[in-house]
Design a protein around this motif. Structure first.
Motif, PDB file in Angstrom:
ATOM      1  N   ASN A 320     -25.748  10.937 -59.835  1.00  0.00           N
ATOM      2  CA  ASN A 320     -26.160  12.166 -60.231  1.00  0.00           C
ATOM      3  C   ASN A 320     -26.202  13.355 -59.052  1.00  0.00           C
ATOM      4  OD1 ASN A 320     -26.470  12.744 -62.904  1.00  0.00           O
ATOM      5  ND2 ASN A 320     -28.351  11.798 -63.175  1.00  0.00           N
ATOM      6  N   GLY A 323     -22.090  12.903 -57.436  1.00  0.00           N
ATOM      7  CA  GLY A 323     -21.086  12.943 -58.165  1.00  0.00           C
ATOM      8  C   GLY A 323     -19.579  12.205 -57.941  1.00  0.00           C
TER       9      GLY A 323
ATOM     10  N   ARG B 233     -19.216  19.046 -52.355  1.00  0.00           N
ATOM     11  CA  ARG B 233     -18.829  19.092 -53.880  1.00  0.00           C
ATOM     12  C   ARG B 233     -18.722  17.364 -54.313  1.00  0.00           C
ATOM     13  NH1 ARG B 233     -15.113  23.494 -52.410  1.00  0.00           N
ATOM     14  NH2 ARG B 233     -16.632  25.125 -51.862  1.00  0.00           N
ATOM     15  N   GLY B 234     -18.734  17.187 -55.519  1.00  0.00           N
ATOM     16  CA  GLY B 234     -18.653  15.953 -55.786  1.00  0.00           C
ATOM     17  C   GLY B 234     -17.380  15.587 -56.431  1.00  0.00           C
ATOM     18  N   GLY B 235     -17.247  14.435 -57.192  1.00  0.00           N
ATOM     19  CA  GLY B 235     -15.984  13.854 -57.718  1.00  0.00           C
ATOM     20  C   GLY B 235     -15.396  15.157 -58.677  1.00  0.00           C
ATOM     21  N   ALA B 236     -14.257  15.337 -58.612  1.00  0.00           N
ATOM     22  CA  ALA B 236     -13.305  16.072 -59.568  1.00  0.00           C
ATOM     23  C   ALA B 236     -13.824  17.584 -59.347  1.00  0.00           C
ATOM     24  CB  ALA B 236     -13.419  15.762 -61.232  1.00  0.00           C
ATOM     25  N   TYR B 238     -16.755  18.498 -59.326  1.00  0.00           N
ATOM     26  CA  TYR B 238     -18.301  18.871 -59.877  1.00  0.00           C
ATOM     27  C   TYR B 238     -19.438  18.466 -58.826  1.00  0.00           C
ATOM     28  CZ  TYR B 238     -16.569  18.828 -64.445  1.00  0.00           C
ATOM     29  OH  TYR B 238     -15.698  19.117 -65.495  1.00  0.00           O
ATOM     30  N   VAL B 239     -20.322  19.392 -58.499  1.00  0.00           N
ATOM     31  CA  VAL B 239     -21.506  19.125 -57.397  1.00  0.00           C
ATOM     32  C   VAL B 239     -22.418  18.320 -58.307  1.00  0.00           C
ATOM     33  CG1 VAL B 239     -22.874  21.163 -58.389  1.00  0.00           C
ATOM     34  CG2 VAL B 239     -22.628  20.398 -55.876  1.00  0.00           C
ATOM     35  N   GLY B 240     -23.031  17.511 -57.420  1.00  0.00           N
ATOM     36  CA  GLY B 240     -23.970  16.636 -57.911  1.00  0.00           C
ATOM     37  C   GLY B 240     -25.376  17.475 -58.493  1.00  0.00           C
TER      38      GLY B 240
END
Lengths: 389, 389
Positions: A320, A323, B233-236, B238-240
């Motif tokens: 979470n 990500g 930013r997170g994976g793909a 998306y931010v956590g």
């Protein structure tokens, strides 16, 4: 954003040369055509770069072994291992390993020893690393051009200062400075989990994942993060410590000043408790017990239920917060029964909002084995070395 | 690492122009000498760039107001607000604000409205945003060249796809595509906390901090991360979601599928419970109650004790995972009594291993006020727009 560097034309050629070398180093022998395609450069630029590198003895061009196709085979560009050798040091709580690693990632030679009692003091470890390095380099007839060192602790990347390596009982050790003062090469010191993430990203399960997390779970628990394709460091060059995320408020006191930390719930001692073993059980015996348990899935699930819940909860938080598309479980966690890893992965996906958004975070065990941090240490050394080859 | 882009000489000039423009945009009017020093470029390069920008009407050079010094004053280079205007949209659970923002960060005009019932449906919101933008742009006689949109939810940056904005009851809304289809300009959609972090980094409390976290605490709780100077930013893409970190295992069920999430313990509803107010108390009344409580520190400490403990525990985790030098508390958390923020900060430093390593993570309240996400939305739009000015 105001610090975006400006590039000068003379830096561009150098940058392209390093990029090409990095590609050869990580991906292995390639044809000029592949290099041109992967780097988006035209073939004459590639020719100039490869000719220059061949002249300097850094690469060699060779006819590949004959295939089944007709026509003249394309020459392969091969990195020459001895053209750039780095020192890799993996400092663990009970064990030190060193290796000399050549361009392309091949381990040219290695040495390791156990740590006991006084041997674990920083002075002793540094002396031993220096002596072993000199012997190994002499035997192999090579001179490392940079060194990477993996430390299970809170490390400042800029200068290799070890703020705290609690399981080693080290505090405030200027490790980078002390090794560099003798070896006279750049020394890159990293947190062990961070270097594990680097190795998984370049040569392991996380290859091709731009956002991945590697979890080390040894005596301590740590996490290394690859974000948008590169290694993430925290403030002032310190990487975060996922092992000290509180998963169980009011849980066991941790040496860090908090309580119920992930490390106290899923570290080696916690695993021993879950298995009904004394907390100081040697690593080998823990592994034997875990493997035996793996042959009886339902017994494994019930004996490890609480351990697994804390593992899952921590992973939900990691997913979470960060990500990632992929989480790689390392060290002792690679010995967990396969069914358990699968069910943890499914639970994390179900309980994590962000996992669903990234299309389901995958959770897998590391396949790089015991060398993962040594390989990561070599890679950070190469990061510094490749533009000086 | 193999994806390091290669730079071509013709891109270098363009890059330098954008970097200079970004510096003027963020730091405001500067002399040529300052620009040269800050960018590490020589004065003739700066002259060429500034002359080009002046000719295009993007900057103006002006004699500053006379100071006390003798001698001829240096000309100031000023960004021209109308040379590049972006649309900023701040979508909140109960309220939408839009603004047209000029080069240099000045708000040229704004509009806002409340959301009730059906008005909150994605179709209604999108229609209203488009109509209001057209009117505002018409009134001001400007045309935005890019738009930034802040959404309280899980958002994919690449194409502005809103996966889930639970407090708005939105799922799977192709917001970027739908706004872009009508406005015909690049649309950058970001998570609200992420954009809060961007604004704090460029124009607020986190200016100059390369590693900072911004915590938004509205109906939902979120976190935006600045790592090594840029937005994480997170994976793909998306931010956590730090709001869905579990801080209280076995706590209240959360809509996300987990329970005891940070959001359920320190979000608006939790604050209402702590204050003894109904969970649907209007924002204004919560603020009034909190300010009243702030006048009696010991009553505040005891009534908010549990709320503060979950806030602290979550912050310990954020600091240990991400190692920021600075945490900026936003939204409702800015209304917490000063004594409480100070004691939370001291507790987090004491209980977090990583805080000690980075020299003591500072925890402060946001000072950008209600516009923070609007400003962040404008800045991500400028990120995309500045190299096309």
């Amino acid at each position: 954003m105001t610090s975006t560097p400006v590039a000068r034309p003379d830096e561009v050629r150098r940058h392209n040369r390093t990029t090409l070398l990095r590609l050869l180093h990580v991906s292995g022998p390639s044809t000029r055509a592949t290099l041109a395609a992967e780097l988006g450069l035209n073939r004459s630029t590639i020719k100039t770069l490869v000719d220059g590198l061949a002249e300097a003895g850094v690469v060699e061009e060779r006819v590949p072994r004959p295939g089944r196709g007709a026509g003249r085979p394309s020459l392969l560009v091969l990195p020459q291992p001895h053209a750039a050798v780095v020192l890799a040091v993996d400092l663990q709580v009970e064990h030190v390993a060193i290796a000399l690693v050549g361009l392309g990632g091949q381990i040219l030679g290695r040495n390791s020893w156990n740590l006991r009692g006084r041997m674990r003091a920083a002075d002793e470890v540094i002396t031993h690393v220096l002596e072993s390095t000199a012997m190994l380099a002499g035997d192999l007839g090579v001179e490392p051009v940079a060194a990477g060192v993996s430390v299970p602790g809170v490390v400042r990347r800029a200068d290799g200062y070890v703020h705290e390596a609690p399981n080693l009982r080290w505090t405030d050790v200027a490790l980078g400075e002390r090794l560099g003062g003798v070896l006279r090469i750049p020394i890159l010191v990293g947190n062990d989990a961070e270097l594990g993430a680097v190795a998984e990203h370049l040569r392991g399960a996380a290859r091709g994942s731009s956002d991945a997390v590697y979890i080390s779970a040894d005596v301590g628990v740590g996490g290394g993060v690859i974000a948008e394709g590169s290694s993430l460091r925290g403030g002032a060059g310190y990487v975060g410590e996922v092992g000290h995320m509180v998963v169980r408020p009011g849980g066991r006191a941790c040496y860090c000043g908090s309580s119920g930390c992930w490390e106290t719930e899923v570290g080696e001692a916690a695993l021993c408790r879950a298995l009904g073993l004394p907390e100081d059980t040697p690593r080998g015996a823990i592994v034997v017990e875990l493997r035996a348990l793996g042959r009886d899935p339902s017994a494994a699930a019930s004996r490890l239920a609480e351990f697994v819940e804390w593992l899952t909860l921590g992973l939900v938080n990691v997913v979470n917060l960060l990500g990632p598309q992929l989480v790689v479980l390392g060290d002792l966690l690679t010995v967990l029964p396969e069914e358990i890893v699968r069910s943890v992965a499914a639970d994390v996906r179900r309980r994590s909002l962000v996992s669903r958004a990234v299309g389901g975070t995958r959770i897998v065990s590391s396949a790089l084995g015991a060398d993962v941090k040594l390989l990561g240490a070599a890679e950070v050394a190469f990061e510094s070395a490749l533009d000086r080859v």
